[in-house]
Enzyme design. Sequence first.
Site, PDB file in Angstrom:
ATOM      1  N   ASN A  78       0.798  -1.224   0.000  1.00  0.00           N
ATOM      2  CA  ASN A  78       0.000   0.000   0.000  1.00  0.00           C
ATOM      3  C   ASN A  78       0.837   1.284   0.000  1.00  0.00           C
ATOM      4  OD1 ASN A  78       0.722  -0.755   2.653  1.00  0.00           O
ATOM      5  ND2 ASN A  78      -0.930   0.439   3.538  1.00  0.00           N
TER       6      ASN A  78
ATOM      7  N   LYS B  46      12.355  -7.308   1.509  1.00  0.00           N
ATOM      8  CA  LYS B  46      11.485  -8.110   0.665  1.00  0.00           C
ATOM      9  C   LYS B  46      10.189  -7.328   0.486  1.00  0.00           C
ATOM     10  CE  LYS B  46       8.542 -10.800  -0.004  1.00  0.00           C
ATOM     11  NZ  LYS B  46       7.366 -10.708  -0.961  1.00  0.00           N
ATOM     12  N   PRO B  47      10.065  -6.582  -0.620  1.00  0.00           N
ATOM     13  CA  PRO B  47       8.816  -5.863  -0.856  1.00  0.00           C
ATOM     14  C   PRO B  47       7.720  -6.824  -1.297  1.00  0.00           C
ATOM     15  CG  PRO B  47      10.287  -5.566  -2.721  1.00  0.00           C
ATOM     16  CD  PRO B  47      11.036  -6.378  -1.706  1.00  0.00           C
TER      17      PRO B  47
ATOM     18  N   GLU C  89       5.293  -8.687  -3.606  1.00  0.00           N
ATOM     19  CA  GLU C  89       5.402  -9.045  -5.029  1.00  0.00           C
ATOM     20  C   GLU C  89       4.442  -8.229  -5.874  1.00  0.00           C
ATOM     21  OE1 GLU C  89       2.529 -12.014  -3.124  1.00  0.00           O
ATOM     22  OE2 GLU C  89       4.394 -10.961  -2.588  1.00  0.00           O
TER      23      GLU C  89
ATOM     24  N   GLU D 114       3.826  -4.900  12.641  1.00  0.00           N
ATOM     25  CA  GLU D 114       2.781  -3.875  12.545  1.00  0.00           C
ATOM     26  C   GLU D 114       1.737  -4.427  11.600  1.00  0.00           C
ATOM     27  OE1 GLU D 114       0.377  -1.533  11.231  1.00  0.00           O
ATOM     28  OE2 GLU D 114       1.956  -0.400  10.220  1.00  0.00           O
TER      29      GLU D 114
ATOM     30  N   CYS E 234      -3.454   0.586   7.289  1.00  0.00           N
ATOM     31  CA  CYS E 234      -3.719  -0.178   8.508  1.00  0.00           C
ATOM     32  C   CYS E 234      -4.526   0.616   9.520  1.00  0.00           C
ATOM     33  CB  CYS E 234      -2.402  -0.630   9.128  1.00  0.00           C
ATOM     34  SG  CYS E 234      -1.483  -1.822   8.131  1.00  0.00           S
TER      35      CYS E 234
ATOM     36  N   GLU F 151       7.313   1.031  15.856  1.00  0.00           N
ATOM     37  CA  GLU F 151       8.200   1.712  14.921  1.00  0.00           C
ATOM     38  C   GLU F 151       8.137   3.199  15.214  1.00  0.00           C
ATOM     39  OE1 GLU F 151       8.501  -0.862  10.952  1.00  0.00           O
ATOM     40  OE2 GLU F 151       6.532   0.062  11.180  1.00  0.00           O
TER      41      GLU F 151
END
Length: 487
Positions: free
Chosen positions: A151, A174-175, A177, A249, A283, A459
């Site tokens: 997102n 690792k973004p 896909e 998160e 989120c 975070e």
Amino acid sequence: MRGYTPFINGEDLPWDGPWLDSTDPATGQAWSRVARCSAAEADQAIKSADRAFRTGPWAEAGAAARADILDRLAGALEARWEELVEPEIRDNGKRITEVRGQFAGLHSWYRHFASEARKLAPEPQANSIHGVESTGHHLPYGVVVAITPWNSPLMILAWKLAPALAAGNTVVVKPSEMASASTLEFARLAHQAGLPSGVLNVVTGLGHEAGEALVRHPLTRKVTFTGSDMGGRKVAEAAAAGVVPATLELGGKSPQVVFADADLENAVNGVLSGIFLSNGQTCVAGSRLLLQAPIAEAFTARLLERARALRLGDPMDPATQIAPLANEPHLRKVRSMIVQAKDDGAECLLDGLATANGKTGYYVGPTVFSGVTQNMQLWREEVFGPVLAIAQFDSEEEAIRLANDSNYGLAAGVWTSDTARGARAAAAIEAGTVYVNHYRSVDPSSPIGGIKLSGYGRELGPDAVKDFLQAKSIWTGTAPVPDPFPA
């Protein structure tokens, strides 16, 4: 069609393996493809990051030198952020107005954490033991695996990468896909800006293939994940196998509580931004609207008037107010949850499926249901789309009970002109972040995270860099050690 390959040790990896198509949500057509990496590429990236952590310019850099590198990266972002806008929009369909707004300030996150890196220093520790001094030190973990969602790939990456680098770690990303292009473009830019080879690596592919291999790798020392609660469970399980700490998160089902004494227009603006900005694909989306009975009818009427006027369109058009959902599987999920809400007996006041009917691309318009009860799927499960569930309450106590009747606890909004009531409600609502007469702000100085199924760890905030550091105590004797076995 563009082809994106893994970025490992400062360069694009040559690729002759399988590919995954990335589809433009506005057209439903593939516009690029990314490498479908396996455990082999995950191993290569982790080892590259581990080498960079142990030897070479990054390993030898102190906090001040790392801060200088982050400042150079921030300067490059400030000058070149517009290059990253189109790849992200083509991947996830977010409106250009939102993406430009995020990216124009992206450099500030790296500048902030460069400043935080310069503050790192040993800390004297008080103790009650005679003849001994103790000092607290903080050491980087080593290789950090960062798994980011589709997102807001680069914004959420900044929340992870900037403090991790400020702490002295190296990172493998690792973004999703579904949206990898902007992350790979950013990695190249960071390397060109002077980030040493191996400090930032990007591995593309599927979660159960590349992602799991990264988390379970024996050289991985910490994991940070943003995504669904289902994905978070899998990441937590894989990390726990290696006794690796993880920050998760996850999702939310955030309530917006509007009391009768609230400024109606201000609250309507807040509710609209909370659920329809980013198409609800955030989120902290305020997806449950709790209205005090005396204002419920007037508030709902004004909300519907505003929502009906929102314009669906091309995400590259600055006039667009509602862009497509990010990908086809997600479109199917959102559609099915709207249909289920109707079947469950909720009253559909505004039907986004009808609004988007016949439109090319992955569109769902603003959708509003009233009469949503606590046993309905729409109350209990995250839609992650532009779908709002409305319920009513009478008393403050009932409002808090309804707000907390959720398996999630990421964010909440409270709208009231009574300062004391706002403070009471904010204290009583079970969420990691509560906004009062406001919604959706984020700043590096304020922690983000949730409770219950919304995850654990935080975070950002004042301890963001320390979250990527391990505490170490060093004890120094200042007086002779007494004989432990005197005669």
